[in-house]
Scaffold this active site. Structure first.
Site, PDB file in Angstrom:
ATOM      1  N   LYS A 215      -0.434   1.580  -3.160  1.00  0.00           N
ATOM      2  CA  LYS A 215      -1.013   0.423  -3.862  1.00  0.00           C
ATOM      3  C   LYS A 215      -2.226  -0.057  -3.065  1.00  0.00           C
ATOM      4  O   LYS A 215      -2.072  -0.566  -1.950  1.00  0.00           O
ATOM      5  CB  LYS A 215       0.006  -0.718  -3.941  1.00  0.00           C
ATOM      6  CG  LYS A 215      -0.587  -2.002  -4.540  1.00  0.00           C
ATOM      7  CD  LYS A 215       0.108  -3.212  -3.977  1.00  0.00           C
ATOM      8  CE  LYS A 215      -0.574  -4.527  -4.251  1.00  0.00           C
ATOM      9  NZ  LYS A 215      -2.015  -4.561  -4.245  1.00  0.00           N
ATOM     10  N   PRO A 216      -3.438   0.106  -3.625  1.00  0.00           N
ATOM     11  CA  PRO A 216      -4.612  -0.411  -2.915  1.00  0.00           C
ATOM     12  C   PRO A 216      -4.724  -1.921  -3.128  1.00  0.00           C
ATOM     13  O   PRO A 216      -4.096  -2.476  -4.030  1.00  0.00           O
ATOM     14  CB  PRO A 216      -5.779   0.308  -3.584  1.00  0.00           C
ATOM     15  CG  PRO A 216      -5.305   0.620  -4.963  1.00  0.00           C
ATOM     16  CD  PRO A 216      -3.794   0.722  -4.914  1.00  0.00           C
ATOM     17  N   SER A 268      -1.660  -8.714   6.120  1.00  0.00           N
ATOM     18  CA  SER A 268      -1.437  -9.917   6.925  1.00  0.00           C
ATOM     19  C   SER A 268      -0.013  -9.939   7.491  1.00  0.00           C
ATOM     20  O   SER A 268       0.914  -9.340   6.923  1.00  0.00           O
ATOM     21  CB  SER A 268      -1.679 -11.154   6.062  1.00  0.00           C
ATOM     22  OG  SER A 268      -0.807 -11.128   4.967  1.00  0.00           O
ATOM     23  N   GLU A 287       0.955  -2.591  10.165  1.00  0.00           N
ATOM     24  CA  GLU A 287      -0.314  -2.847  10.861  1.00  0.00           C
ATOM     25  C   GLU A 287      -0.763  -4.215  10.391  1.00  0.00           C
ATOM     26  O   GLU A 287      -1.205  -4.377   9.248  1.00  0.00           O
ATOM     27  CB  GLU A 287      -1.353  -1.779  10.483  1.00  0.00           C
ATOM     28  CG  GLU A 287      -1.011  -0.372  10.933  1.00  0.00           C
ATOM     29  CD  GLU A 287      -1.205  -0.179  12.438  1.00  0.00           C
ATOM     30  OE1 GLU A 287      -1.846  -1.023  13.090  1.00  0.00           O
ATOM     31  OE2 GLU A 287      -0.673   0.817  12.960  1.00  0.00           O
ATOM     32  N   CYS A 321      -9.417  -6.543  11.470  1.00  0.00           N
ATOM     33  CA  CYS A 321      -8.219  -6.998  12.188  1.00  0.00           C
ATOM     34  C   CYS A 321      -8.412  -7.012  13.694  1.00  0.00           C
ATOM     35  O   CYS A 321      -7.787  -7.801  14.394  1.00  0.00           O
ATOM     36  CB  CYS A 321      -7.027  -6.132  11.812  1.00  0.00           C
ATOM     37  SG  CYS A 321      -7.377  -4.381  12.026  1.00  0.00           S
ATOM     38  N   GLU A 407      -6.283 -16.202  12.872  1.00  0.00           N
ATOM     39  CA  GLU A 407      -7.309 -15.189  12.634  1.00  0.00           C
ATOM     40  C   GLU A 407      -8.424 -15.811  11.790  1.00  0.00           C
ATOM     41  O   GLU A 407      -8.146 -16.349  10.715  1.00  0.00           O
ATOM     42  CB  GLU A 407      -6.620 -14.059  11.857  1.00  0.00           C
ATOM     43  CG  GLU A 407      -7.297 -12.755  11.873  1.00  0.00           C
ATOM     44  CD  GLU A 407      -6.444 -11.694  11.140  1.00  0.00           C
ATOM     45  OE1 GLU A 407      -5.656 -12.033  10.232  1.00  0.00           O
ATOM     46  OE2 GLU A 407      -6.597 -10.522  11.489  1.00  0.00           O
TER      47      GLU A 407
HETATM   48  P1  NAD Z   1      -2.654  -9.200   2.540  1.00  0.00           P
HETATM   49  O1  NAD Z   1      -1.409  -9.203   3.355  1.00  0.00           O
HETATM   50  O2  NAD Z   1      -2.937 -10.374   1.700  1.00  0.00           O
HETATM   51  O3  NAD Z   1      -2.657  -7.956   1.553  1.00  0.00           O
HETATM   52  C1  NAD Z   1      -2.488  -6.630   2.003  1.00  0.00           C
HETATM   53  C2  NAD Z   1      -1.990  -5.801   0.847  1.00  0.00           C
HETATM   54  O4  NAD Z   1      -0.691  -6.260   0.479  1.00  0.00           O
HETATM   55  C3  NAD Z   1      -2.837  -5.880  -0.414  1.00  0.00           C
HETATM   56  O5  NAD Z   1      -2.763  -4.651  -1.109  1.00  0.00           O
HETATM   57  C4  NAD Z   1      -2.129  -6.966  -1.208  1.00  0.00           C
HETATM   58  O6  NAD Z   1      -2.398  -6.881  -2.580  1.00  0.00           O
HETATM   59  C5  NAD Z   1      -0.690  -6.666  -0.878  1.00  0.00           C
HETATM   60  N1  NAD Z   1       0.204  -7.805  -0.970  1.00  0.00           N
HETATM   61  C6  NAD Z   1      -0.077  -9.111  -0.777  1.00  0.00           C
HETATM   62  N2  NAD Z   1       1.052  -9.851  -0.955  1.00  0.00           N
HETATM   63  C7  NAD Z   1       2.052  -8.975  -1.241  1.00  0.00           C
HETATM   64  C8  NAD Z   1       3.436  -9.111  -1.512  1.00  0.00           C
HETATM   65  N3  NAD Z   1       4.035 -10.290  -1.508  1.00  0.00           N
HETATM   66  N4  NAD Z   1       4.145  -7.994  -1.773  1.00  0.00           N
HETATM   67  C9  NAD Z   1       3.578  -6.774  -1.752  1.00  0.00           C
HETATM   68  N5  NAD Z   1       2.264  -6.584  -1.501  1.00  0.00           N
HETATM   69  C10 NAD Z   1       1.507  -7.668  -1.241  1.00  0.00           C
HETATM   70  O7  NAD Z   1      -3.835  -8.869   3.549  1.00  0.00           O
HETATM   71  P2  NAD Z   1      -5.376  -8.729   3.187  1.00  0.00           P
HETATM   72  O8  NAD Z   1      -5.917 -10.089   2.979  1.00  0.00           O
HETATM   73  O9  NAD Z   1      -5.592  -7.708   2.115  1.00  0.00           O
HETATM   74  O10 NAD Z   1      -5.941  -8.094   4.531  1.00  0.00           O
HETATM   75  C11 NAD Z   1      -6.315  -8.840   5.614  1.00  0.00           C
HETATM   76  C12 NAD Z   1      -5.230  -8.823   6.666  1.00  0.00           C
HETATM   77  O11 NAD Z   1      -4.924  -7.476   7.019  1.00  0.00           O
HETATM   78  C13 NAD Z   1      -5.670  -9.467   7.962  1.00  0.00           C
HETATM   79  O12 NAD Z   1      -4.620 -10.240   8.490  1.00  0.00           O
HETATM   80  C14 NAD Z   1      -5.971  -8.278   8.861  1.00  0.00           C
HETATM   81  O13 NAD Z   1      -5.887  -8.562  10.235  1.00  0.00           O
HETATM   82  C15 NAD Z   1      -4.950  -7.313   8.420  1.00  0.00           C
HETATM   83  N6  NAD Z   1      -5.345  -5.954   8.757  1.00  0.00           N
HETATM   84  C16 NAD Z   1      -4.663  -5.316   9.747  1.00  0.00           C
HETATM   85  C17 NAD Z   1      -5.052  -4.035  10.116  1.00  0.00           C
HETATM   86  C18 NAD Z   1      -4.329  -3.297  11.212  1.00  0.00           C
HETATM   87  O14 NAD Z   1      -4.529  -2.098  11.329  1.00  0.00           O
HETATM   88  N7  NAD Z   1      -3.504  -3.945  12.007  1.00  0.00           N
HETATM   89  C19 NAD Z   1      -6.122  -3.422   9.469  1.00  0.00           C
HETATM   90  C20 NAD Z   1      -6.788  -4.106   8.462  1.00  0.00           C
HETATM   91  C21 NAD Z   1      -6.372  -5.376   8.107  1.00  0.00           C
END
Ligand code: NAD
Length: 507
Positions: A215-216, A268, A287, A321, A407
């Site tokens: 899922k992107p 996140s 991650e 991140c 963050e």
């Molecule tokens: P997010 O957690 O909001 O979303 C990540 C993914 O999860 C998206 O595809 C989103 O649609 C999905 N998602 C959101 N809520 C969900 C739920 N309840 N159930 C299932 N899927 C769900 O994060 P974001 O805003 O897309 O990305 C930013 C965050 O990602 C930042 O905190 C960043 O630090 C982190 N990040 C970490 C790494 C790493 O390698 N550690 C890399 C990139 C980003």
């Protein structure tokens, strides 16, 4: 100035005459609108890639993807239903045994062909990423290559998987370990690296012999769908990968499916922690978010530290991140560091944030720091339309500010003063996160000793870049579980099976 809270606007107006010069540069990239008109990307990229075919959602549902540079709608993308997800996962489960049995070279060749096509189309992919993410084009060009590298690296790793053989210490058994694919995988990726966060999971999963439903992120699904086309061209067996833009809620039934063997999530911390509780018997890799300290010790070479800020802070306009979140600088160097960083970052090319929600969040954090006494040293001006937030440099940020713990995910340089090197390391570790950190000291012994004391998964020592497909990427504490990339990345998708064999004959 746009979309910023009143307190912040006030402060900006007050200081603008003193230090805010005309730093606005119009976006220099293939602008979303023009680009979209010249290339018809939407042949495949607005459909689901379901078990090897590009199809509409079963209920015809879609959601809009917008360009954060100007808020314009790029396209409406099919939104997978629970039924579509089940169909894709059924196909993944059905394909799993045959895929696991393919030769390592078969899997390596597919990854290698996909790597070659990404590289051939790297400019087109970069433009697509910039279209849906808004990001500056050079950052996207960097990601095309970085993302491709995971396929090249894991193509080679597919052929290097091995087991283990040893004699039990008692001498009365042969202990043999074989590695086998963990099984069907659910992968969930974030918006900030639309290509690489997918290839960093798909590369090792496919190399290991796992099938995947991915899922992107809903903000940036188009690049992953283009990658689906590339995997298809590379000859990937049908059903092995499905790429399904969808709402988070549509995934719910999958978590309790006993056939799900692995969840790999990047995003996140809050969402990752919650998801881990929903799949108690599947293997989990997380991650998650970071709060990277950028530590400048008393014996640092200032030029080296200043030069590293562009990479450590400004990639993706700070929406990374491992972006430096807290610049913790020894008191003897702080004033010079702030002055030199300000000079060096002025004129950096960067794009907007991923959406207005992100602008609101960063604005709140900056407002809070200013209200608590931080000094605004510099702020760019940015376009009125689109989800822009200006490069903002803050000095004397108190450790009570929210951004010390949270963050930022924006182009904000927050400088904190450390009274001693000892204090600097203590401040660096004063957080629940532990993804990346940066450490600057011109004394090798001091640098290594200090880097080893940092509670993070990765440290850039006297440099601002860390990531490499050949290096293990991941965090400790609230920043995650497991590693992606490097030799370890493939282990996340393999089980070790013990075969206990009879002991060697006495004679
Ligand atoms: P997010 O957690 O909001 O979303 C990540 C993914 O999860 C998206 O595809 C989103 O649609 C999905 N998602 C959101 N809520 C969900 C739920 N309840 N159930 C299932 N899927 C769900 O994060 P974001 O805003 O897309 O990305 C930013 C965050 O990602 C930042 O905190 C960043 O630090 C982190 N990040 C970490 C790494 C790493 O390698 N550690 C890399 C990139 C980003």
């Amino acid at each position: 100035m746009r979309n910023v809270a009143p307190v912040f606007v006030d402060i900006v107006k007050r200081v603008r005459g003193v230090c805010l010069v005309d730093a606005y540069r119009p976006p220099q990239i293939g602008e979303g609108g023009d680009f979209f008109n010249t290339v018809d990307y939407m042949t495949y990229q607005n459909k689901l890639f379901l078990a090897g075919s590009f199809v509409d959602a079963s209920d015809g549902g879609t959601f809009e993807v917008t360009n954060p540079r100007d808020g314009s709608v790029i396209t409406a993308v099919a939104s997978a239903t629970e039924d579509d997800i089940k169909k894709a996962f059924d196909a993944a489960c059905e394909a799993q045994p045959a895929w696991a049995k393919t030769s390592p070279r078969h899997r390596a060749d597919i990854l290698r062909r996909a790597y070659e096509e990404i590289m051939e189309r790297k400019d087109e992919i970069a433009e697509l990423m910039t279209l849906e993410l808004g990001r500056a084009l050079p950052d996207s060009q960097g990601e095309s290559v970085y993302g491709a590298e995971f396929f090249r690296w894991f193509a080679a790793e597919a052929e290097r998987m091995s087991g283990d053989y040893r004699l039990a210490p008692t001498g009365n058994a042969r202990i043999v370990e074989v590695q086998q694919p963990v099984g069907p995988v659910l992968a969930i990726t974030p918006w900030n690296f639309p290509l690489a966060m997918g290839t960093r999971k798909l590369g090792p999963a496919l190399a290991a012999g796992c099938t995947v439903v991915l899922k992107p992120a809903s903000k940036t699904p188009l690049t992953m769908l283009l990658l689906a086309e590339i995997l298809d061209h590379a000859g990937l067996d049908k059903g092995v990968v499905s790429i399904l833009p969808c709402s988070s809620s549509a995934l719910e039934p999958l978590y309790s499916d006993p056939r799900l063997r692995k969840l790999t999530f990047t995003g996140s911390t809050a969402v990752g922690k919650e998801l881990a509780t929903k799949v108690p018997t599947a293997r989990v890799s997380l991650e998650l978010g970071g709060n990277a300290p950028f530590v400048v010790l008393s014996d640092a070479d200032l030029d080296t530290a200043v030069e590293a800020t562009a990479t450590a802070k400004m990639r993706g306009a700070g929406q990374v991140c491992i972006a430096a979140n807290r610049f913790i600088v020894h008191r003897d160097l702080r004033a010079d560091f702030v002055a030199q960083v300000t000079e060096s970052l002025k004129g950096t090319e960067y794009g907007p944030l991923s959406g207005d929600d992100q602008v609101e969040k960063v604005t709140e954090l900056v407002d809070d720091a200013l209200a608590q006494g931080a000094t605004l040293v510099w702020q760019d001006e940015v376009p009125e339309t689109g989800s822009w937030f200006p490069l903002t440099i803050l000095d004397n940020v108190p450790t009570t500010a929210r951004m010390y713990k949270e963050e930022i995910f924006g182009p904000v340089v927050a400088v904190y003063e450390a009274a001693s090197d000892e204090d600097a390391i203590a401040m660096a570790n004063d957080t629940n996160f532990g993804l990346a950190g940066y450490l600057f000291s011109a004394n090798l012994q001091h640098a290594l000793d200090s880097a080893e004391r940092m509670e993070v998964g990765m440290v850039g020592v006297n440099k601002g870049g860390i990531s490499d497909a050949a290096a293990p990427f991941g965090g400790v504490k609230d920043s995650g579980l497991g590693r992606e990339g490097g030799f370890q990345g493939i282990e996340e998708f393999l089980e070790r099976k013990l075969m206990s064999l009879p002991a060697p004959a006495a004679k």
